[in-house]
Write an enzyme that holds these catalytic residues in place. Structure first.
Site, PDB file in Angstrom:
ATOM      1  N   SER A  50       0.848  -1.202   0.000  1.00 25.04           N
ATOM      2  CA  SER A  50       0.000   0.000   0.000  1.00 25.04           C
ATOM      3  C   SER A  50       0.883   1.251   0.000  1.00 25.04           C
ATOM      4  O   SER A  50       2.108   1.161   0.203  1.00 25.04           O
ATOM      5  CB  SER A  50      -0.872   0.008   1.260  1.00 25.04           C
ATOM      6  OG  SER A  50      -0.054   0.224   2.398  1.00 25.04           O
ATOM      7  N   ASP A  83      -1.369  -1.865  -3.883  1.00 28.83           N
ATOM      8  CA  ASP A  83      -2.706  -1.939  -3.298  1.00 28.83           C
ATOM      9  C   ASP A  83      -3.278  -0.520  -3.165  1.00 28.83           C
ATOM     10  O   ASP A  83      -2.619   0.382  -2.626  1.00 28.83           O
ATOM     11  CB  ASP A  83      -2.565  -2.595  -1.909  1.00 28.83           C
ATOM     12  CG  ASP A  83      -3.885  -2.995  -1.299  1.00 28.83           C
ATOM     13  OD1 ASP A  83      -4.842  -3.253  -2.049  1.00 28.83           O
ATOM     14  OD2 ASP A  83      -3.944  -3.082  -0.047  1.00 28.83           O
ATOM     15  N   GLY A 215     -10.944  -6.384   1.713  1.00 28.68           N
ATOM     16  CA  GLY A 215     -11.552  -6.442   3.047  1.00 28.68           C
ATOM     17  C   GLY A 215     -12.011  -7.825   3.432  1.00 28.68           C
ATOM     18  O   GLY A 215     -13.082  -8.005   4.009  1.00 28.68           O
ATOM     19  N   ALA A 216     -11.172  -8.829   3.124  1.00 27.80           N
ATOM     20  CA  ALA A 216     -11.626 -10.223   3.262  1.00 27.80           C
ATOM     21  C   ALA A 216     -10.994 -10.956   4.442  1.00 27.80           C
ATOM     22  O   ALA A 216     -10.994 -12.183   4.482  1.00 27.80           O
ATOM     23  CB  ALA A 216     -11.352 -10.978   1.960  1.00 27.80           C
ATOM     24  N   ASN A 257      -8.083 -10.360  -0.829  1.00 26.65           N
ATOM     25  CA  ASN A 257      -7.115  -9.508  -0.119  1.00 26.65           C
ATOM     26  C   ASN A 257      -7.183  -9.710   1.378  1.00 26.65           C
ATOM     27  O   ASN A 257      -8.260  -9.580   1.986  1.00 26.65           O
ATOM     28  CB  ASN A 257      -7.431  -8.038  -0.395  1.00 26.65           C
ATOM     29  CG  ASN A 257      -7.004  -7.598  -1.765  1.00 26.65           C
ATOM     30  OD1 ASN A 257      -6.676  -8.408  -2.621  1.00 26.65           O
ATOM     31  ND2 ASN A 257      -7.002  -6.293  -1.971  1.00 26.65           N
TER      32      ASN A 257
HETATM   33  P1  13P Z   1      -8.583  -6.635   5.424  1.00 23.50           P
HETATM   34  O1  13P Z   1      -8.502  -5.398   6.251  1.00 23.50           O
HETATM   35  O2  13P Z   1      -9.903  -7.308   5.590  1.00 23.50           O
HETATM   36  O3  13P Z   1      -7.439  -7.567   5.693  1.00 23.50           O
HETATM   37  O4  13P Z   1      -8.487  -6.195   3.882  1.00 23.50           O
HETATM   38  C1  13P Z   1      -7.253  -5.954   3.271  1.00 23.50           C
HETATM   39  C2  13P Z   1      -7.392  -5.326   1.939  1.00 23.50           C
HETATM   40  O5  13P Z   1      -8.443  -5.275   1.331  1.00 23.50           O
HETATM   41  C3  13P Z   1      -6.175  -4.774   1.328  1.00 23.50           C
HETATM   42  O6  13P Z   1      -6.456  -4.119   0.131  1.00 23.50           O
HETATM   43  O1  G3H Z   2      -6.735  -1.964   2.357  1.00 26.16           O
HETATM   44  C1  G3H Z   2      -5.904  -1.584   3.157  1.00 26.16           C
HETATM   45  C2  G3H Z   2      -4.766  -2.453   3.533  1.00 26.16           C
HETATM   46  O2  G3H Z   2      -5.047  -3.184   4.701  1.00 26.16           O
HETATM   47  C3  G3H Z   2      -3.514  -1.648   3.657  1.00 26.16           C
HETATM   48  O3  G3H Z   2      -3.578  -0.893   4.823  1.00 26.16           O
HETATM   49  O4  G3H Z   2      -3.117   1.379   3.952  1.00 26.16           O
HETATM   50  O5  G3H Z   2      -2.819   0.819   6.389  1.00 26.16           O
HETATM   51  O6  G3H Z   2      -1.225  -0.083   4.691  1.00 26.16           O
HETATM   52  P1  G3H Z   2      -2.629   0.410   4.959  1.00 26.16           P
HETATM   53 ZN    ZN Z   3      -8.351  -3.152   0.096  1.00 28.05          ZN
END
Ligand code: 13P
Ligand code: G3H
Ligand code: ZN
Length: 312
Positions: A50, A83, A215-216, A257
């Site tokens: 990310s 990401d 968000g899985a 994810n």
């Molecule tokens: P979670 O917060 O459910 O692990 O989702 C991660 C995600 O979607 C990263 O893009």
């Molecule tokens: O979707 C979000 C991921 O969990 C990444 O989180 O932006 O805090 O690194 P972050």
């Molecule tokens: Zn995400």
């Protein structure tokens, strides 16, 4: 083997009725844990970074860590993915800087603007052999500095997907069907339920096209318990039930994810060791346990949820 794009992985996953795990990486221990689990289980894997991870660990460090993991696990396909790219510039920087896949997250924009921005990234990426994920619909939860409340989230509208995919030329599409980011996904007392009706409607409109679930995380309660028993305070942490993720993995969903579950495993390990051994101050003592927890989470997902074991 070099880092790969997700094209081949997704085609096999779509046809084979399983999904590829996309796990967020922020440091060496997490990269090692994920790729050791995937290597031992002979599973293809996506390592995703990310904007926050790049800020924390630095782009070059992360790319080099992933290259090291590839050298240690030459027999599994590994993709390196951005990401939630917020704009063209971060996508360009990752495309130019060794990533094989990027996400342009235009879900905060109106439909036409999302198409325009996504197409701009697709054009730049495809010329350089990089694939692109986009998003339609809005997930609730927190990612970097953006916090989308449950009221502001909205499901993907199936009637929009065909036009979006055709006009942008994008390679995969993240959809909103009730998952959300973070460890507090559902209100206590409510029954978590993904909208499979929307997913199936989308599948019908774009057959053969790879879908992505963000968000899985399923928020393993054993780690929440360890955290809370060792000084933590995570109240009402609830995730997506794994049987629903299994069902999603059998459908057009090719990428799932997971980040929060890794954070929970890591934090549980550190808290437990620190609490049980107040005299410890060597990071290797607690990070060894934390890393083992992350590896166990990833191995469990690959074997028991995603179905990608043995698919490398
Ligand atoms: P979670 O917060 O459910 O692990 O989702 C991660 C995600 O979607 C990263 O893009
Ligand atoms: O979707 C979000 C991921 O969990 C990444 O989180 O932006 O805090 O690194 P972050
Ligand atoms: Zn995400």
């Amino acid at each position: 083997m070099a880092l790969v794009t997700t094209t081949e992985m997704f085609k096999k996953a779509y046809d084979g009725g399983y999904a590829i795990g996309a796990f967020n990486v922020n440091n060496m221990e997490i990269v090692q844990a994920i790729t050791e689990a995937a290597g031992e289980l002979n599973s293809p894997i996506i390592l995703q970074v990310s904007a926050g991870a790049r800020k924390y660990a630095n782009h070059t460090y992360l790319v080099k860590l992933v290259e090291a993991a590839l050298a240690e696990n030459p027999n599994i396909p590994i993709a390196l993915h951005l990401d939630h790219g917020a704009d063209f510039e971060i996508c360009k920087s990752c495309i130019d800087g060794g990533f094989t896949s990027v996400m342009i997250d235009g879900s905060k924009y109106a439909f036409a603007e999302n198409i325009e921005l996504t197409k701009k990234v697709v054009d730049y990426a495809h010329e350089r052999g990089v694939v692109v994920e986009a998003e339609l619909g809005k997930l609730a939860g927190i990612e970097d500095d953006v916090n989308v409340s449950a009221e502001d989230s909205s499901y993907t509208q199936p009637e929009e997907v065909e036009e979006f995919v055709t006009k942008t030329g994008v390679d995969s599409l993240a959809i909103a069907i009730g998952t959300s980011h973070g460890a507090f996904k559902f209100k206590p007392g409510t029954k978590p339920q993904l909208r499979f009706d929307i997913l199936h409607e989308i599948e019908k409109r774009i057959p053969g096209f790879p879908i992505v679930l963000h968000g899985a995380s399923s928020v393993p309660q054993e780690y929440v318990k360890i955290i809370n028993e060792n000084g933590g305070a995570l109240k009402d942490a609830i995730g997506v039930p794994e049987d629903q993720l299994r069902e999603a993995a059998r459908s057009a969903v090719c990428k799932i994810n997971i980040d929060s579950d890794l954070r929970l495993g890591l934090t549980a390990g550190i808290r437990q060791v620190m609490n049980e051994h107040p005299d410890y101050f060597d990071p290797r003592q607690y990070l060894t346990v934390a890393r083992a927890n992350v590896k166990a989470v990833v191995a469990h997902k690959i074997q028991d949820v995603l179905g990608s074991a043995g698919k490398a």
